[in-house]
Scaffold this motif. Sequence first.
Motif, PDB file in Angstrom:
ATOM      1  N   GLU A   1      50.704  46.679  97.325  1.00 20.82           N
ATOM      2  CA  GLU A   1      51.272  46.270  96.042  1.00 20.82           C
ATOM      3  C   GLU A   1      51.851  47.486  95.324  1.00 20.82           C
ATOM      4  O   GLU A   1      51.524  48.634  95.612  1.00 20.82           O
ATOM      5  CB  GLU A   1      50.212  45.578  95.189  1.00 20.82           C
TER       6      GLU A   1
ATOM      7  N   ASN B   1      39.522  44.896  86.031  1.00 18.61           N
ATOM      8  CA  ASN B   1      38.412  45.281  86.921  1.00 18.61           C
ATOM      9  C   ASN B   1      37.604  46.435  86.306  1.00 18.61           C
ATOM     10  O   ASN B   1      36.364  46.438  86.386  1.00 18.61           O
ATOM     11  CB  ASN B   1      38.947  45.705  88.292  1.00 18.61           C
TER      12      ASN B   1
ATOM     13  N   ARG C   1      45.381  43.624  86.459  1.00 16.76           N
ATOM     14  CA  ARG C   1      44.203  43.329  87.287  1.00 16.76           C
ATOM     15  C   ARG C   1      43.297  44.554  87.401  1.00 16.76           C
ATOM     16  O   ARG C   1      42.068  44.443  87.342  1.00 16.76           O
ATOM     17  CB  ARG C   1      44.648  42.868  88.679  1.00 16.76           C
TER      18      ARG C   1
ATOM     19  N   GLU D   1      39.645  45.268  93.147  1.00 16.68           N
ATOM     20  CA  GLU D   1      39.327  43.886  93.481  1.00 16.68           C
ATOM     21  C   GLU D   1      40.525  43.000  93.149  1.00 16.68           C
ATOM     22  O   GLU D   1      41.137  43.137  92.083  1.00 16.68           O
ATOM     23  CB  GLU D   1      38.104  43.428  92.679  1.00 16.68           C
ATOM     24  N   SER D   2      40.887  42.122  94.062  1.00 18.31           N
ATOM     25  CA  SER D   2      42.015  41.183  93.940  1.00 18.31           C
ATOM     26  C   SER D   2      43.379  41.872  93.964  1.00 18.31           C
ATOM     27  O   SER D   2      44.403  41.260  93.687  1.00 18.31           O
ATOM     28  CB  SER D   2      41.899  40.312  92.675  1.00 18.31           C
ATOM     29  N   VAL D   3      43.408  43.176  94.305  1.00 20.16           N
ATOM     30  CA  VAL D   3      44.674  43.899  94.497  1.00 20.16           C
ATOM     31  C   VAL D   3      44.900  44.036  95.996  1.00 20.16           C
ATOM     32  O   VAL D   3      44.003  44.472  96.731  1.00 20.16           O
ATOM     33  CB  VAL D   3      44.636  45.287  93.831  1.00 20.16           C
ATOM     34  N   ASN D   4      46.093  43.681  96.462  1.00 22.54           N
ATOM     35  CA  ASN D   4      46.388  43.685  97.893  1.00 22.54           C
ATOM     36  C   ASN D   4      46.968  45.020  98.338  1.00 22.54           C
ATOM     37  O   ASN D   4      47.618  45.730  97.567  1.00 22.54           O
ATOM     38  CB  ASN D   4      47.383  42.563  98.222  1.00 22.54           C
TER      39      ASN D   4
ATOM     40  N   CYS E   1      35.833  48.745  93.823  1.00 17.92           N
ATOM     41  CA  CYS E   1      35.896  47.512  93.027  1.00 17.92           C
ATOM     42  C   CYS E   1      36.969  47.598  91.952  1.00 17.92           C
ATOM     43  O   CYS E   1      37.352  46.580  91.377  1.00 17.92           O
ATOM     44  CB  CYS E   1      34.538  47.207  92.410  1.00 17.92           C
TER      45      CYS E   1
END
Length: 198
Positions: free
Chosen positions: A139, A194, A190, A133-136, A130
């Motif tokens: 990147e 998190n 981000r 989260e929202s990290v691709n 987690c």
Amino acid sequence: MKIVIINYGAGNIQSIKFAIQRLGFEAVLSNDAEEIRNADKVIFPGVGEASSAMVKLRTSGLDKIILDLEQPVLGICLGMQLMCNSSEEGDTEGLGIFDVDVVKFSPPIPEGRVKIPQIGWNQIADLKSCLFESVNEGEHIYLVHSYYAPICDETIAKSNYDGEYSAALKKNNFYGTQFHPEKSSDVGERILRNFLKM
């Protein structure tokens, strides 16, 4: 929420504090045992040489404090490495939180091999927590290091520089990133957000 950045004389603590301020939070710089124990989140930074940093931790008694923490703890760069069993840098015994030994990148021989230290942007992959989260996948994050933790059971992100290594580790409430989230632009923000949400 009380956020404490451990101040033991071996960290780029101001840049982490400013990154947290950009997220709308305030962090306290402290080496006080009770203040660290009572924090909601603890950040364990590190820049410099492993053996001298560990001496500072042990001299202050902060090594034992860190081991007893039950809230989320984030080790950054050298902070993460000191949370491992050991480091080849200065033949250093670590805190033993992560069951892996930190080693040095192989020399840049023959011609064409990577330069040491690794400085700059690199990709992360195989994200498993987690924390990301929202990290691709793929990147870019920012790193400065000559030593690394090999892939192990506690690896939650990988990077590649003359071979794969652990870009991040996790065990129970302890997290570690080899990269600097405070210097990793939007991706780093981000990741820090998190961590603060945990």
